[in-house]
Scaffold this active site. Sequence first.
Site, short mmCIF file in Angstrom:
data_model
loop_
_atom_site.label_atom_id
_atom_site.label_comp_id
_atom_site.label_asym_id
_atom_site.label_seq_id
_atom_site.Cartn_x
_atom_site.Cartn_y
_atom_site.Cartn_z
N HIS A 1 0.86 -1.19 0.00
CA HIS A 1 0.00 0.00 0.00
C HIS A 1 0.88 1.23 0.00
O HIS A 1 2.08 1.14 0.30
CB HIS A 1 -0.86 0.02 1.28
N HIS B 1 5.62 6.36 -0.75
CA HIS B 1 6.37 5.13 -1.01
C HIS B 1 5.51 3.91 -0.69
O HIS B 1 4.59 3.99 0.12
CB HIS B 1 7.65 5.09 -0.16
O1 3AM Z 1 4.42 0.77 5.01
P1 3AM Z 1 4.64 2.20 5.34
O2 3AM Z 1 6.01 2.46 5.88
O3 3AM Z 1 4.26 3.12 4.25
O4 3AM Z 1 5.46 2.62 8.45
C1 3AM Z 1 4.11 2.34 8.77
C2 3AM Z 1 3.30 1.86 7.59
O5 3AM Z 1 3.61 2.61 6.45
C3 3AM Z 1 3.40 3.63 9.10
O6 3AM Z 1 2.04 3.38 8.88
C4 3AM Z 1 1.89 2.32 7.94
C5 3AM Z 1 1.03 1.23 8.54
O7 3AM Z 1 1.59 0.78 9.71
N1 3AM Z 1 3.64 4.03 10.48
C6 3AM Z 1 3.67 3.23 11.56
N2 3AM Z 1 3.94 3.96 12.66
C7 3AM Z 1 4.07 5.24 12.25
C8 3AM Z 1 4.33 6.48 12.90
N3 3AM Z 1 4.48 6.55 14.23
C9 3AM Z 1 3.89 5.29 10.85
N4 3AM Z 1 3.96 6.41 10.13
C10 3AM Z 1 4.23 7.55 10.83
N5 3AM Z 1 4.38 7.59 12.16
#
Ligand code: 3AM
Length: 180
Positions: A43, A125
């Site tokens: 995603h 990304h």
């Molecule tokens: O797969 P991505 O990296 O795009 O990295 C986590 C993931 O995105 C992001 O939210 C998505 C679903 O978990 N994520 C998790 N914790 C986070 C945080 N504290 C976060 N993004 C920003 N701040």
Amino acid sequence: MSNSRRLFFALSLPDALQQQVVRWRAEAFAPEAGRPVAAANLHLTLAFLGEVSAQKELALRKLAGRIAQPGFSMRLDDLGHWPRPGVVWLGTRRAPRGLLQLAELLRSQAARSGCHQSALPFHPHITLLRAATQPVAIPPATPGWAFSADAFSLYESVFENGRTRYQHLEQWPLAKQASP
Ligand code: 3AM
């Protein structure tokens, strides 16, 4: 906190594209490069909300339902490695204005609703590999898939049996793209 859920807004990848990316990834990266994200979990995160109460979730869903942003297309032609979080990602060299506006809107609505937003700039990304903390040989190019977004979604991040899975909760359409 049993009444709250870990939520985020994201763009989903069509099933066919998920499969193409996963097949290409298996050829493009060594098995030791990192832990592949499951096809169904691929995603593009627009706004991370964190742990959200049922009441706040309802308010955020209502706000999302009022968004009238246009859809957009982009090319998935960029790749990178962030060693600190251990992420290898697929992205775009030219983020469309519609994508940046949608993410900005969702992030500002989230911030106003009390969901802490990272101070880091939005870098669109799709995470391909996790736990990639060692140097990774990044291929020079991607197949350059075209990706059209005509909707955005709310997901719950569910951790069970030692695995994270993303549960699709609701989807909202983006307006029809103007013809070029
Ligand atoms: O797969 P991505 O990296 O795009 O990295 C986590 C993931 O995105 C992001 O939210 C998505 C679903 O978990 N994520 C998790 N914790 C986070 C945080 N504290 C976060 N993004 C920003 N701040």
